[in-house]
Motif scaffolding. Structure first.
Motif, PDB file in Angstrom:
ATOM      1  N   HIS A  31       0.842  -1.198   0.000  1.00 58.44           N
ATOM      2  CA  HIS A  31       0.000   0.000   0.000  1.00 58.44           C
ATOM      3  C   HIS A  31       0.874   1.243   0.000  1.00 58.44           C
ATOM      4  CE1 HIS A  31      -2.825   2.998   1.754  1.00 58.44           C
ATOM      5  NE2 HIS A  31      -3.591   2.447   0.825  1.00 58.44           N
ATOM      6  N   ASP A  32       0.536   2.188  -0.834  1.00 57.69           N
ATOM      7  CA  ASP A  32       1.270   3.458  -0.993  1.00 57.69           C
ATOM      8  C   ASP A  32       2.670   3.272  -1.571  1.00 57.69           C
ATOM      9  OD1 ASP A  32      -0.796   5.136  -0.222  1.00 57.69           O
ATOM     10  OD2 ASP A  32      -0.233   5.053   1.889  1.00 57.69           O
ATOM     11  N   ASN A  33       2.943   2.146  -2.198  1.00 58.58           N
ATOM     12  CA  ASN A  33       4.203   1.931  -2.887  1.00 58.58           C
ATOM     13  C   ASN A  33       4.023   2.428  -4.320  1.00 58.58           C
ATOM     14  OD1 ASN A  33       6.229   0.688  -4.540  1.00 58.58           O
ATOM     15  ND2 ASN A  33       6.604  -0.802  -2.916  1.00 58.58           N
ATOM     16  N   ALA A  34       4.910   3.289  -4.775  1.00 62.55           N
ATOM     17  CA  ALA A  34       4.801   3.890  -6.103  1.00 62.55           C
ATOM     18  C   ALA A  34       4.827   2.852  -7.222  1.00 62.55           C
ATOM     19  CB  ALA A  34       5.915   4.902  -6.314  1.00 62.55           C
ATOM     20  N   ASN A  35       5.385   1.684  -6.964  1.00 62.01           N
ATOM     21  CA  ASN A  35       5.425   0.630  -7.982  1.00 62.01           C
ATOM     22  C   ASN A  35       4.101  -0.114  -8.121  1.00 62.01           C
ATOM     23  OD1 ASN A  35       8.150   1.085  -8.586  1.00 62.01           O
ATOM     24  ND2 ASN A  35       8.776  -0.169  -6.846  1.00 62.01           N
ATOM     25  N   PHE A  36       3.171   0.147  -7.213  1.00 64.48           N
ATOM     26  CA  PHE A  36       1.896  -0.570  -7.218  1.00 64.48           C
ATOM     27  C   PHE A  36       0.711   0.401  -7.096  1.00 64.48           C
ATOM     28  CE2 PHE A  36       5.142  -3.396  -5.505  1.00 64.48           C
ATOM     29  CZ  PHE A  36       5.013  -4.488  -6.349  1.00 64.48           C
ATOM     30  N   PRO A  37       0.564   1.325  -8.037  1.00 67.09           N
ATOM     31  CA  PRO A  37      -0.510   2.328  -7.917  1.00 67.09           C
ATOM     32  C   PRO A  37      -1.916   1.741  -8.024  1.00 67.09           C
ATOM     33  CG  PRO A  37       0.548   2.496 -10.061  1.00 67.09           C
ATOM     34  CD  PRO A  37       1.362   1.540  -9.239  1.00 67.09           C
ATOM     35  N   ILE A  43      -7.038  -1.017  -2.776  1.00 64.45           N
ATOM     36  CA  ILE A  43      -7.110  -1.066  -1.318  1.00 64.45           C
ATOM     37  C   ILE A  43      -7.866   0.151  -0.780  1.00 64.45           C
ATOM     38  CG2 ILE A  43      -5.743  -0.913   0.807  1.00 64.45           C
ATOM     39  CD1 ILE A  43      -3.571  -2.544  -0.760  1.00 64.45           C
ATOM     40  N   ASP A  44      -7.549   1.328  -1.319  1.00 63.66           N
ATOM     41  CA  ASP A  44      -8.189   2.564  -0.844  1.00 63.66           C
ATOM     42  C   ASP A  44      -9.689   2.589  -1.128  1.00 63.66           C
ATOM     43  OD1 ASP A  44      -5.795   3.499   0.130  1.00 63.66           O
ATOM     44  OD2 ASP A  44      -5.387   4.800  -1.582  1.00 63.66           O
ATOM     45  N   HIS A  45     -10.125   1.921  -2.189  1.00 64.46           N
ATOM     46  CA  HIS A  45     -11.535   1.966  -2.592  1.00 64.46           C
ATOM     47  C   HIS A  45     -12.262   0.627  -2.404  1.00 64.46           C
ATOM     48  CE1 HIS A  45      -9.719   5.388  -4.682  1.00 64.46           C
ATOM     49  NE2 HIS A  45     -10.885   5.947  -4.417  1.00 64.46           N
ATOM     50  N   LEU A  46     -11.661  -0.246  -1.649  1.00 69.12           N
ATOM     51  CA  LEU A  46     -12.178  -1.599  -1.502  1.00 69.12           C
ATOM     52  C   LEU A  46     -13.641  -1.639  -1.077  1.00 69.12           C
ATOM     53  CD1 LEU A  46     -10.844  -4.352  -1.876  1.00 69.12           C
ATOM     54  CD2 LEU A  46     -10.468  -4.422   0.568  1.00 69.12           C
ATOM     55  N   ASN A  62      -0.928  -7.141 -13.958  1.00 72.35           N
ATOM     56  CA  ASN A  62       0.524  -6.959 -14.064  1.00 72.35           C
ATOM     57  C   ASN A  62       1.155  -6.680 -12.703  1.00 72.35           C
ATOM     58  OD1 ASN A  62       0.366  -7.367 -16.816  1.00 72.35           O
ATOM     59  ND2 ASN A  62       0.278  -5.192 -17.294  1.00 72.35           N
ATOM     60  N   GLU A  63       0.470  -5.878 -11.887  1.00 73.88           N
ATOM     61  CA  GLU A  63       0.995  -5.564 -10.559  1.00 73.88           C
ATOM     62  C   GLU A  63       0.977  -6.789  -9.646  1.00 73.88           C
ATOM     63  OE1 GLU A  63      -0.628  -2.024  -8.789  1.00 73.88           O
ATOM     64  OE2 GLU A  63      -0.164  -0.819 -10.568  1.00 73.88           O
ATOM     65  N   ILE A  64      -0.004  -7.649  -9.811  1.00 73.53           N
ATOM     66  CA  ILE A  64      -0.049  -8.875  -8.998  1.00 73.53           C
ATOM     67  C   ILE A  64       1.153  -9.751  -9.322  1.00 73.53           C
ATOM     68  CG2 ILE A  64      -1.318 -11.046  -8.669  1.00 73.53           C
ATOM     69  CD1 ILE A  64      -3.898  -9.318  -8.815  1.00 73.53           C
TER      70      ILE A  64
END
Length: 105
Positions: A31-37, A43-46, A62-64
């Motif tokens: 969470h809040d990692n720039a590599n995983f926007p 997470i923020d809008h779950l 791709n992020e997963i």
């Protein structure tokens, strides 16, 4: 609270997937990692029942994969099967150009 997701995969059928309560702590690691926007956004809008557009579904997939590689590189335990199911689900939505609809339990 888990997040239930689906996209239409035919005239009547829906493909379903879920982000369980047990998987959430795993996602909070990035969470809040720039590599995983996109994961941060999810997470923020779950609990807002977000709709996920096909291009965002592809970015999430791709992020997963990047997240799995990061966890493997750090030799940390992680829920491989649930992450693979999410990856397959998001790739399916992106490939079929379907919006992912969500609802929280």
């Amino acid at each position: 609270m888990s997040l239930n997701m689906y996209y239409k995969s035919g005239m009547i059928r829906k493909t379903r997937c879920q982000i369980s309560d047990e998987l959430l702590p795993t996602f909070y690691q990035v969470h809040d990692n720039a590599n995983f926007p996109q994961l941060t956004w999810l997470i923020d809008h779950l609990y807002d029942n977000p709709q996920i557009q096909p291009e965002n579904a592809r970015a999430l997939a791709n992020e997963i994969v990047a997240f799995e590689k990061l966890i493997l590189a750090l030799h940390l335990p992680f829920p491989r099967l649930p992450l693979q199911k999410l990856h397959t689900f998001f790739i399916g939505a992106a490939t079929s150009q379907q919006i992912v609809y969500t609802s929280s339990d």
